[in-house]
Design a protein around this motif. Structure first.
Motif, PDB file in Angstrom:
ATOM      1  N   ARG A 113       0.857  -1.190   0.000  1.00  0.00           N
ATOM      2  CA  ARG A 113       0.000   0.000   0.000  1.00  0.00           C
ATOM      3  C   ARG A 113       0.889   1.234   0.000  1.00  0.00           C
ATOM      4  O   ARG A 113       1.832   1.308   0.789  1.00  0.00           O
ATOM      5  CB  ARG A 113      -0.890   0.046   1.262  1.00  0.00           C
ATOM      6  N   GLU A 115       1.211   4.029   1.402  1.00  0.00           N
ATOM      7  CA  GLU A 115       0.883   4.908   2.527  1.00  0.00           C
ATOM      8  C   GLU A 115       2.128   5.712   2.890  1.00  0.00           C
ATOM      9  O   GLU A 115       3.223   5.406   2.427  1.00  0.00           O
ATOM     10  CB  GLU A 115       0.462   4.066   3.737  1.00  0.00           C
ATOM     11  N   TYR A 122       4.270   0.591   6.650  1.00  0.00           N
ATOM     12  CA  TYR A 122       5.211   0.442   5.551  1.00  0.00           C
ATOM     13  C   TYR A 122       4.462   0.324   4.241  1.00  0.00           C
ATOM     14  O   TYR A 122       3.249   0.163   4.215  1.00  0.00           O
ATOM     15  CB  TYR A 122       6.096  -0.795   5.793  1.00  0.00           C
ATOM     16  N   ARG A 258     -13.570   0.807  10.163  1.00  0.00           N
ATOM     17  CA  ARG A 258     -12.421   0.281   9.422  1.00  0.00           C
ATOM     18  C   ARG A 258     -12.443   0.708   7.953  1.00  0.00           C
ATOM     19  O   ARG A 258     -13.435   1.153   7.428  1.00  0.00           O
ATOM     20  CB  ARG A 258     -12.311  -1.234   9.553  1.00  0.00           C
TER      21      ARG A 258
HETATM   22  P1  AMP Z   1      -6.393  -4.102   7.055  1.00  0.00           P
HETATM   23  O1  AMP Z   1      -6.063  -5.049   5.912  1.00  0.00           O
HETATM   24  O2  AMP Z   1      -6.319  -2.668   6.661  1.00  0.00           O
HETATM   25  O3  AMP Z   1      -7.627  -4.518   7.777  1.00  0.00           O
HETATM   26  O4  AMP Z   1      -5.209  -4.246   8.100  1.00  0.00           O
HETATM   27  C1  AMP Z   1      -5.015  -5.373   8.918  1.00  0.00           C
HETATM   28  C2  AMP Z   1      -3.733  -5.215   9.691  1.00  0.00           C
HETATM   29  O5  AMP Z   1      -2.634  -5.127   8.789  1.00  0.00           O
HETATM   30  C3  AMP Z   1      -3.643  -3.925  10.486  1.00  0.00           C
HETATM   31  O6  AMP Z   1      -4.247  -4.084  11.737  1.00  0.00           O
HETATM   32  C4  AMP Z   1      -2.149  -3.735  10.624  1.00  0.00           C
HETATM   33  O7  AMP Z   1      -1.642  -4.538  11.660  1.00  0.00           O
HETATM   34  C5  AMP Z   1      -1.628  -4.272   9.310  1.00  0.00           C
HETATM   35  N1  AMP Z   1      -1.340  -3.196   8.352  1.00  0.00           N
HETATM   36  C6  AMP Z   1      -2.203  -2.557   7.529  1.00  0.00           C
HETATM   37  N2  AMP Z   1      -1.573  -1.631   6.782  1.00  0.00           N
HETATM   38  C7  AMP Z   1      -0.271  -1.664   7.147  1.00  0.00           C
HETATM   39  C8  AMP Z   1       0.904  -0.954   6.738  1.00  0.00           C
HETATM   40  N3  AMP Z   1       0.875  -0.022   5.787  1.00  0.00           N
HETATM   41  N4  AMP Z   1       2.070  -1.266   7.353  1.00  0.00           N
HETATM   42  C9  AMP Z   1       2.132  -2.222   8.299  1.00  0.00           C
HETATM   43  N5  AMP Z   1       1.065  -2.924   8.725  1.00  0.00           N
HETATM   44  C10 AMP Z   1      -0.123  -2.661   8.147  1.00  0.00           C
END
Ligand code: AMP
Length: 423
Positions: A113, A115, A122, A258
């Motif tokens: 991603r 970000e 990351y 979320r």
């Molecule tokens: P999500 O897929 O957005 O529901 O994210 C699930 C989990 O992935 C989050 O709770 C974080 O622990 C981890 N995560 C999401 N985005 C990032 C990122 N850019 N860097 C590191 N960990 C991430």
């Protein structure tokens, strides 16, 4: 010439860090398999359309965080930003639903991603996750949330909060969306620019806003829990009752939405508090996404899953002991001894030990100095005298002690010195 460096937000993982990673991954695999999950591995690249249709057009991920490129003459491809959409695609592509009433998959791997990188966030990061297809809940929802909490506690992460919400079904969300817009509309001018835009595209995401000017407005917003239908309420009660029975602590958080559009009914997030987490405290999140398989062209199929961020868990765990297996260094005084060192090393590796040789031809003194710093547990030393007498010298590198043992049957000496069984 400019120095070549890794892409911003993407990290190398060196051997000294990977011991902790592999331990975490293997505990995750063991846990998932104990709960009846089988592993799935999907490609890192998918058609862009998959993510647009599943994650949702008006989400941060799809709007601005995907690594997308045009594949010469073919369609647009995207580096996967998460695992759920790819699993759903694979589930459909292999008509798994026609063969199995319930499917339990788990996965581990890198996600991408774009970000803004910071500690715990990351551009290439790693997730482990699970997906269950074919069970409408609510009991499975609680079983999987509890599985995640138990996995975290096995890693020593116990200082955490489980936030739980229900987004209801599609009709509930539609009703709530309207109520929320009615409430927010008079405050439009005081909202952040981002939230003003979201008022048109994705008003539920406003509840997720971190902008200070939005906070007081969000505070008094209507709660989705007051809009649940009877079925939604019964589902939510079923999840809670099961978690209560298991003694899994959770907090109801009606403002939890979320960042992904595909959720329905149960939604949860696990936040950590300890270790070196800092602001990026979301360890894992997930929920029910009963509409996704149909949205992607399949038959309506209930689904539930979560994903956790491996880097974040490692931060939450703090500095743990390196539990990789001890290594033995074999040092040699001259070329003849180096030939023997290679043979001795092979013999000990065959017996199941982790062996490293130092064959460069530097002095024994400098080899010993390097061995001392290497993190190895034990050094074996071979020279003319040892070769002639059929013995090897050994020296402990962790703690005190040295000695001499016959070359014959040396594997059992290594085992004894390391406190291990001969493999
Ligand atoms: P999500 O897929 O957005 O529901 O994210 C699930 C989990 O992935 C989050 O709770 C974080 O622990 C981890 N995560 C999401 N985005 C990032 C990122 N850019 N860097 C590191 N960990 C991430």
């Amino acid at each position: 010439m400019t120095k070549l460096r890794a892409v911003k937000g993407m990290n190398d993982l060196l051997p000294e860090e990977l011991g902790r990673w592999r331990r975490l991954e293997s505990i995750f695999r063991e846990t998932a398999e104990r709960y009846g999950f089988g592993e799935i591995r999907t490609p890192l690249l998918e058609p862009t359309e998959l993510f647009v249709r599943s994650i949702g057009e008006a989400t941060d991920i799809v709007e601005k965080e995907m690594y997308t490129f045009h594949d010469k003459g073919e369609k647009n491809l995207t580096l996967r930003p998460e695992g759920t959409a790819s699993c759903a695609r694979a589930y459909l592509e292999h008509t798994v639903g026609a063969r199995e009433a319930i499917t339990r998959w788990y996965y581990l791997g890198p996600m991408f991603r774009r970000e803004r990188p910071t500690r715990g966030r990351y551009r290439q990061f790693h997730q482990a996750g699970v997906e269950v297809y074919g069970d409408p809940g609510p009991f499975i929802d609680a079983e999987i949330i509890d599985m995640l909490v138990r996995f975290l506690s096995e890693l020593g992460i116990v200082d955490l909060r489980v936030l739980l919400n229900s987004l209801g079904d599609q009709e509930t969300r539609q009703n709530y969306r309207e109520a929320l817009i009615r409430y927010l509309e008079p405050h439009r001018g005081s909202l952040s620019a981002d939230s003003q835009r979201r008022l048109e595209t994705n008003p539920l995401r406003i509840l997720d806003s971190k902008a200070p000017e939005d906070q007081a407005i969000i505070e008094d917003a209507p709660s989705i829990l007051e809009h649940l239908s009877e079925e939604d309420q019964a589902h939510f009660d079923g999840v809670r009752r099961t978690l209560d029975r298991l003694g899994t602590p959770y907090e109801i958080e009606p403002r939890l939405v979320r960042g992904l559009d595909y959720y329905s009914r149960t939604l949860f997030e696990v936040q950590g508090r300890g270790g070196e987490l800092g602001a990026q405290n979301a360890l894992a999140g997930g929920g029910r996404y009963d509409g996704m398989i149909e949205e992607l062209g399949g038959k309506a199929t209930p689904a539930f899953g979560f994903a956790l961020g491996i880097e974040r868990l490692l931060l939450a765990m703090g500095e743990a002991e390196d539990e990789s297996r001890p290594r033995v260094m074999i040092l040699a005084a001259n070329d003849e001894a180096r030939v023997e060192a290679v043979a001795l090393a092979r013999e000990l590796r065959d017996a199941g030990f982790n062996i490293e040789t130092d064959l460069r031809g530097t002095s024994l003194k400098s080899q010993l100095r390097r061995a001392d710093r290497s993190g190895a547990a034990l050094a074996f030393i071979l020279g003319d005298d040892e070769l002639a007498r059929g013995v090897v010298q050994w020296k402990r590198l962790e703690g005190e002690g040295s000695g001499e043992s016959p070359r014959e049957g040396i594997a059992s000496v290594v085992a004894e010195l390391l406190g291990q069984k001969v493999g």
